[in-house]
Design a protein around this motif. Structure first.
Motif, PDB file in Angstrom:
ATOM      1  N   ILE A 134       0.838  -1.204   0.000  1.00  0.00           N
ATOM      2  CA  ILE A 134       0.000   0.000   0.000  1.00  0.00           C
ATOM      3  C   ILE A 134       0.869   1.248   0.000  1.00  0.00           C
ATOM      4  O   ILE A 134       0.641   2.190  -0.766  1.00  0.00           O
ATOM      5  CB  ILE A 134      -0.946   0.001   1.220  1.00  0.00           C
ATOM      6  CG1 ILE A 134      -1.990  -1.109   1.082  1.00  0.00           C
ATOM      7  CG2 ILE A 134      -1.628   1.365   1.365  1.00  0.00           C
ATOM      8  CD1 ILE A 134      -2.849  -1.296   2.322  1.00  0.00           C
ATOM      9  N   GLY A 135       1.881   1.259   0.856  1.00  0.00           N
ATOM     10  CA  GLY A 135       2.790   2.400   0.905  1.00  0.00           C
ATOM     11  C   GLY A 135       3.514   2.616  -0.411  1.00  0.00           C
ATOM     12  O   GLY A 135       3.715   3.756  -0.845  1.00  0.00           O
ATOM     13  N   THR A 136       3.906   1.516  -1.071  1.00  0.00           N
ATOM     14  CA  THR A 136       4.602   1.602  -2.358  1.00  0.00           C
ATOM     15  C   THR A 136       3.702   2.219  -3.419  1.00  0.00           C
ATOM     16  O   THR A 136       4.143   3.056  -4.218  1.00  0.00           O
ATOM     17  CB  THR A 136       5.078   0.208  -2.798  1.00  0.00           C
ATOM     18  OG1 THR A 136       5.907  -0.355  -1.781  1.00  0.00           O
ATOM     19  CG2 THR A 136       5.857   0.280  -4.095  1.00  0.00           C
ATOM     20  N   ILE A 137       2.445   1.825  -3.433  1.00  0.00           N
ATOM     21  CA  ILE A 137       1.493   2.395  -4.393  1.00  0.00           C
ATOM     22  C   ILE A 137       1.262   3.877  -4.103  1.00  0.00           C
ATOM     23  O   ILE A 137       1.256   4.711  -5.012  1.00  0.00           O
ATOM     24  CB  ILE A 137       0.160   1.621  -4.344  1.00  0.00           C
ATOM     25  CG1 ILE A 137       0.371   0.188  -4.843  1.00  0.00           C
ATOM     26  CG2 ILE A 137      -0.915   2.322  -5.182  1.00  0.00           C
ATOM     27  CD1 ILE A 137      -0.812  -0.730  -4.614  1.00  0.00           C
ATOM     28  N   LEU A 138       1.093   4.210  -2.828  1.00  0.00           N
ATOM     29  CA  LEU A 138       0.853   5.603  -2.456  1.00  0.00           C
ATOM     30  C   LEU A 138       2.034   6.500  -2.825  1.00  0.00           C
ATOM     31  O   LEU A 138       1.853   7.684  -3.118  1.00  0.00           O
ATOM     32  CB  LEU A 138       0.586   5.710  -0.951  1.00  0.00           C
ATOM     33  CG  LEU A 138      -0.770   5.204  -0.448  1.00  0.00           C
ATOM     34  CD1 LEU A 138      -0.832   5.296   1.071  1.00  0.00           C
ATOM     35  CD2 LEU A 138      -1.907   6.004  -1.072  1.00  0.00           C
ATOM     36  N   ALA A 139       3.243   5.936  -2.830  1.00  0.00           N
ATOM     37  CA  ALA A 139       4.439   6.742  -3.095  1.00  0.00           C
ATOM     38  C   ALA A 139       4.412   7.390  -4.469  1.00  0.00           C
ATOM     39  O   ALA A 139       4.927   8.498  -4.646  1.00  0.00           O
ATOM     40  CB  ALA A 139       5.690   5.881  -2.945  1.00  0.00           C
ATOM     41  N   ILE A 141       1.689   8.287  -5.965  1.00  0.00           N
ATOM     42  CA  ILE A 141       0.540   9.192  -6.005  1.00  0.00           C
ATOM     43  C   ILE A 141       0.836  10.470  -5.230  1.00  0.00           C
ATOM     44  O   ILE A 141       0.576  11.576  -5.695  1.00  0.00           O
ATOM     45  CB  ILE A 141      -0.716   8.506  -5.436  1.00  0.00           C
ATOM     46  CG1 ILE A 141      -1.055   7.263  -6.278  1.00  0.00           C
ATOM     47  CG2 ILE A 141      -1.891   9.462  -5.383  1.00  0.00           C
ATOM     48  CD1 ILE A 141      -2.162   6.417  -5.684  1.00  0.00           C
ATOM     49  N   MET A 142       1.406  10.311  -4.042  1.00  0.00           N
ATOM     50  CA  MET A 142       1.639  11.461  -3.174  1.00  0.00           C
ATOM     51  C   MET A 142       3.119  11.712  -2.898  1.00  0.00           C
ATOM     52  O   MET A 142       3.462  12.531  -2.055  1.00  0.00           O
ATOM     53  CB  MET A 142       0.891  11.272  -1.853  1.00  0.00           C
ATOM     54  CG  MET A 142       1.298  10.041  -1.072  1.00  0.00           C
ATOM     55  SD  MET A 142       0.190   9.685   0.327  1.00  0.00           S
ATOM     56  CE  MET A 142       0.254  11.213   1.207  1.00  0.00           C
ATOM     57  N   GLY A 143       3.994  11.029  -3.617  1.00  0.00           N
ATOM     58  CA  GLY A 143       5.420  11.212  -3.436  1.00  0.00           C
ATOM     59  C   GLY A 143       5.981  10.296  -2.359  1.00  0.00           C
ATOM     60  O   GLY A 143       5.268   9.886  -1.442  1.00  0.00           O
ATOM     61  N   THR A 144       7.251   9.972  -2.480  1.00  0.00           N
ATOM     62  CA  THR A 144       7.878   9.067  -1.512  1.00  0.00           C
ATOM     63  C   THR A 144       7.874   9.657  -0.109  1.00  0.00           C
ATOM     64  O   THR A 144       7.635   8.946   0.867  1.00  0.00           O
ATOM     65  CB  THR A 144       9.326   8.756  -1.928  1.00  0.00           C
ATOM     66  OG1 THR A 144      10.034   9.983  -2.147  1.00  0.00           O
ATOM     67  CG2 THR A 144       9.372   7.936  -3.206  1.00  0.00           C
ATOM     68  N   THR A 145       8.106  10.966  -0.014  1.00  0.00           N
ATOM     69  CA  THR A 145       8.131  11.591   1.313  1.00  0.00           C
ATOM     70  C   THR A 145       6.751  11.559   1.951  1.00  0.00           C
ATOM     71  O   THR A 145       6.602  11.212   3.128  1.00  0.00           O
ATOM     72  CB  THR A 145       8.628  13.040   1.218  1.00  0.00           C
ATOM     73  OG1 THR A 145       9.928  13.053   0.618  1.00  0.00           O
ATOM     74  CG2 THR A 145       8.715  13.678   2.589  1.00  0.00           C
ATOM     75  N   GLY A 146       5.720  11.914   1.192  1.00  0.00           N
ATOM     76  CA  GLY A 146       4.364  11.917   1.730  1.00  0.00           C
ATOM     77  C   GLY A 146       3.913  10.542   2.160  1.00  0.00           C
ATOM     78  O   GLY A 146       3.358  10.358   3.254  1.00  0.00           O
ATOM     79  N   ILE A 179      11.630   3.018  -4.175  1.00  0.00           N
ATOM     80  CA  ILE A 179      11.164   2.288  -5.361  1.00  0.00           C
ATOM     81  C   ILE A 179       9.765   2.715  -5.769  1.00  0.00           C
ATOM     82  O   ILE A 179       9.474   2.913  -6.954  1.00  0.00           O
ATOM     83  CB  ILE A 179      11.188   0.765  -5.120  1.00  0.00           C
ATOM     84  CG1 ILE A 179      12.563   0.317  -4.610  1.00  0.00           C
ATOM     85  CG2 ILE A 179      10.799   0.022  -6.399  1.00  0.00           C
ATOM     86  CD1 ILE A 179      13.706   0.552  -5.529  1.00  0.00           C
ATOM     87  N   GLY A 180       8.874   2.878  -4.781  1.00  0.00           N
ATOM     88  CA  GLY A 180       7.491   3.214  -5.086  1.00  0.00           C
ATOM     89  C   GLY A 180       7.324   4.540  -5.797  1.00  0.00           C
ATOM     90  O   GLY A 180       6.310   4.766  -6.471  1.00  0.00           O
ATOM     91  N   GLY A 181       8.311   5.425  -5.674  1.00  0.00           N
ATOM     92  CA  GLY A 181       8.207   6.726  -6.324  1.00  0.00           C
ATOM     93  C   GLY A 181       8.544   6.712  -7.796  1.00  0.00           C
ATOM     94  O   GLY A 181       8.541   7.762  -8.443  1.00  0.00           O
ATOM     95  N   GLY A 182       8.806   5.533  -8.357  1.00  0.00           N
ATOM     96  CA  GLY A 182       9.261   5.465  -9.735  1.00  0.00           C
ATOM     97  C   GLY A 182       8.182   5.420 -10.794  1.00  0.00           C
ATOM     98  O   GLY A 182       8.475   5.452 -11.990  1.00  0.00           O
ATOM     99  N   LEU A 183       6.926   5.378 -10.381  1.00  0.00           N
ATOM    100  CA  LEU A 183       5.862   5.147 -11.358  1.00  0.00           C
ATOM    101  C   LEU A 183       5.386   6.423 -12.046  1.00  0.00           C
ATOM    102  O   LEU A 183       5.009   6.392 -13.219  1.00  0.00           O
ATOM    103  CB  LEU A 183       4.679   4.445 -10.686  1.00  0.00           C
ATOM    104  CG  LEU A 183       3.616   3.842 -11.615  1.00  0.00           C
ATOM    105  CD1 LEU A 183       4.232   2.872 -12.594  1.00  0.00           C
ATOM    106  CD2 LEU A 183       2.533   3.163 -10.790  1.00  0.00           C
ATOM    107  N   THR A 184       5.386   7.542 -11.361  1.00  0.00           N
ATOM    108  CA  THR A 184       4.910   8.794 -11.952  1.00  0.00           C
ATOM    109  C   THR A 184       5.854   9.938 -11.583  1.00  0.00           C
ATOM    110  O   THR A 184       6.628   9.833 -10.625  1.00  0.00           O
ATOM    111  CB  THR A 184       3.498   9.166 -11.440  1.00  0.00           C
ATOM    112  OG1 THR A 184       3.595   9.632 -10.078  1.00  0.00           O
ATOM    113  CG2 THR A 184       2.551   7.980 -11.505  1.00  0.00           C
TER     114      THR A 184
END
Length: 472
Positions: A134-139, A141-146, A179-184
Motif C-alpha cells: 500500500i505504501g509503495t502504491i501511495l508513493a 501518487i503522493m510522493g515518496t516523502t508523503g 522504489i514506489g516513487g518510480g511510477l509517476t
C-alpha cells in the motif's frame, strides 16, 4: 504546538552578511579539483562514523559538527573565489534548493503526524507485505516523502510487539521511500525534473511500470521470507497471538488527509504554472510559482498544527526532533555538495570526467547499463534530482529525443536515479526521516554503514536483475 524556528535560523543568518563584497571570481566546474569535495565527504563520514565511535558527542553536538564542515567550505570558498561569489553560491543552495526541500518536508511531516490510525492488531508477515505494498502504491501518487510520513507510524504500531523489527523499517525505506516513487513524476524529484524538462507524464507511467512492478515484487518476496523467519522465531509455527483486531480500525485527524491532498496540488501547481515574474536575491532567481508554493505549504503546516487535537499527535508520539535533525544535517549537505555537483556538471571537462565519459562508447553512443549504474550510484550519495539532470543533459538534453530514439537511455537514468536512492540514508529525502522516527520509537536502527550492509546485500542483486532484463 510551535513550529521549530531554528529550522530557518541558520539559512537566513548566513544571508545576513550579504552587505560584504570583497572580490568575485568565477566558480567553474572545469577548474575545480576533487579537494573541494572534502567538506561534503567530511559530513558523510561524520554521519557514518560519529554515531559509532563518538555517540555521545554526536548526539549532543551533531549540529556543531555539521557547522564545522560547512564553515570549512565557506571559508575556503571566500579565500579562493571571494565573498560575493561565495555568498551567491550559498544563497543559491539555500534559497533554490534547501528551503523548498525543508518546507515541503516540514509540511508533510507535520500533516502526516496529525493522522492517527489506531488498532490493537499485531501484524503478521502477510499483513506487513500488504502494508508495504500500500505504501509503495501511495508513493507514486503522493510522493515518496508523503507516503513514507503517512505510513511509517501505522507500520511501527502494528509491529510494536515484534522482537525483530529493524528489517521492516529497512524494507520500508527500500520500497515506500524510494522504489514506489518510480511510477509517476509525482513520486520522486528526479522524475518531476524530467516532467518539467518535457518528459510526458504518461511516458514515465508506461515505461517505469514494469521495472517498478518487478523490483517491488522481488523485494516483497525477499521481505516475506525474512519476516516469516523472525515471526516464527518469536511466536513459533502455531501461535494463538491476536493478529486480528477485536475493535475496528479508528482513524483520527481526517482533516489532515485533505491537507495532504492540498500539498500534492501545491507541488503540481508549481510545476505546471508558468510565470515570467521572478525575484532575485544574491543572484538567485526565485520564480513566483515556487514562492507561492512554499508560502502555501507553510500555511498548510500552520493550519495542521492549529486544527489537530493534541491527543492525536500524542497518540503518534509526535515531536519535532526528527525534522530538526534532518534540517540541521541537510543544510550542511546542500551547501557542501555544491562543488561536487558543479564538477559533475562539467562533464568530460571536469575532475570526474573519467566517470562521465564511461557512459558513452567510442562512437559516442550511450551505454545504457552504465547510465543506469552511474546515475544510480551517484544518486545514492548525492542529491538524486541534480544527478538525474546531469545525465539527462549528458545523454541528449532533448526530451523528445530521449522519449523516442533514446528511450532505453532515459529509462536507465530514471531507474538509476529513483531506485538507488535507497542505497544510503542520505540517498533520498525521506530515508533519514524514517530512520529518525524509528529511532524515536525505540527501534535500534543500524548505523550508516550498517544500513548499507542491508542495502548492498539485498538491493544490488535486485538491480543486477534489472540491468540484465532491461538493458542487456
Amino acid at each position: 504546538m510551535r513550529i521549530p524556528f531554528k529550522l530557518f535560523c541558520v539559512p537566513f543568518s548566513l544571508l545576513l552578511v550579504s552587505s560584504f563584497d570583497l572580490y568575485a571570481s568565477e566558480f567553474n566546474g572545469e577548474q575545480l579539483s576533487l579537494v573541494w569535495a572534502v567538506p561534503f565527504i567530511g559530513i558523510l563520514l561524520s554521519i557514518a562514523l560519529c554515531p559509532l565511535f563518538l555517540a555521545r558527542l554526536w548526539h549532543y553536538h551533531y549540529g556543531k559538527i555539521i557547522i564545522f564542515w560547512t564553515t570549512l567550505f565557506i571559508v575556503a570558498a571566500i579565500y579562493s573565489f571571494g565573498m560575493q561569489t561565495t555568498l551567491n553560491l550559498t544563497a543559491h543552495a539555500i534559497l533554490e534548493e534547501y528551503i523548498p526541500f525543508i518546507v515541503l518536508l516540514l509540511a508533510l511531516f507535520t500533516v502526516s503526524g496529525g493522522v492517527l490510525i489506531k488498532s490493537d492488531m499485531i501484524s503478521t508477515p502477510k499483513l506487513n507485505v500488504v502494508l508495504l505494498a500500500i505504501g509503495t502504491i501511495l508513493a507514486s501518487i503522493m510522493g515518496t516523502t508523503g507516503a513514507a510520513m503517512l505510513m511509517i507510524r501505522p507500520l511501527i504500531r502494528a509491529n510494536r510487539y515484534r522482537n525483530q523489527s529493524v528489517h521492516i523499517i529497512i524494507f520500508f525505506i527500500f520500497l515506500v521511500a524510494n522504489i514506489g516513487g518510480g511510477l509517476t513524476p509525482l513520486g520522486d524529484p528526479p522524475l518531476f525534473i524530467g516532467f518539467l524538462k518535457g518528459v510526458d507524464f504518461f511516458w514515465t507511467v508506461k515505461h517505469m511500470f514494469c521495472p517498478v512492478l518487478l523490483t517491488t515484487i522481488l523485494l516483497l518476496i525477499i521481505f516475506y521470507i525474512i519476516d516469516s523467519y523472525y515471526f516464527r522465531q518469536q511466536y513459533g509455527q502455531s501461535s494463538n497471538i491476536k493478529t486480528k483486531p477485536t475493535q475496528p480500525f479508528k482513524l483520527y485527524g481526517i482533516t489532515n488527509i485533505f491537507l495532504l491532498v492540498a500539498i500534492i496540488i501545491c507541488v503540481l501547481m508549481s510545476g505546471i504554472w508558468q510565470s515570467s515574474i521572478t525575484f532575485t536575491i544574491l543572484a538567485t532567481s526565485i520564480a513566483l510559482p515556487d514562492l507561492v508554493r512554499d508560502l502555501l505549504l507553510l500555511i498548510i503546516t500552520v493550519t495542521s498544527v492549529m486544527i489537530t487535537p493534541k491527543q492525536v499527535r500524542a497518540g503518534n508520539e509526535f515531536n519535532w526532533d526528527p525534522i530538526i535533525e534532518v534540517g540541521k544535517l541537510f543544510i550542511g549537505i546542500f551547501i557542501t555538495i555544491v562543488p561536487v555537483l558543479t564538477i559533475l556538471r562539467a562533464g568530460s571537462n571536469g575532475a570526474l570526467a573519467a566517470i562521465v565519459t564511461l557512459v558513452n562508447n567510442d562512437h559516442l553512443q550511450p551505454i545504457n547499463s552504465l547510465y543506469f549504474w552511474f546515475a544510480g550510484l551517484l544518486s545514492g550519495f548525492l542529491d538524486n534530482a541534480p544527478t538525474y539532470l546531469v545525465f539527462f543533459n549528458l545523454a541528449s538534453g532533448d526530451a523528445m529525443t530521449l522519449m523516442t530514439t533514446m528511450a532505453k537511455t532515459l529509462l536507465a537514468i530514471s531507474m538509476g536515479s529513483v531506485f538507488m536512492g535507497a542505497l544510503s540514508y542520505i540517498g533520498n529525502a525521506p530515508n533519514f526521516m524514517v530512520k529518525s522516527i524509528a529511532t524515536q520509537q525505540q527501534i535500534n536502527m543500524p548505523s550508516f554503514f550498517g544500513y548499507m550492509k542491508w542495502s548492498i546485500s539485498i538491493l544490488i542483486p535486485v538491480f543486477i536483475i534489472n540491468n540484465l532484463i532491461f538493458f542487456l
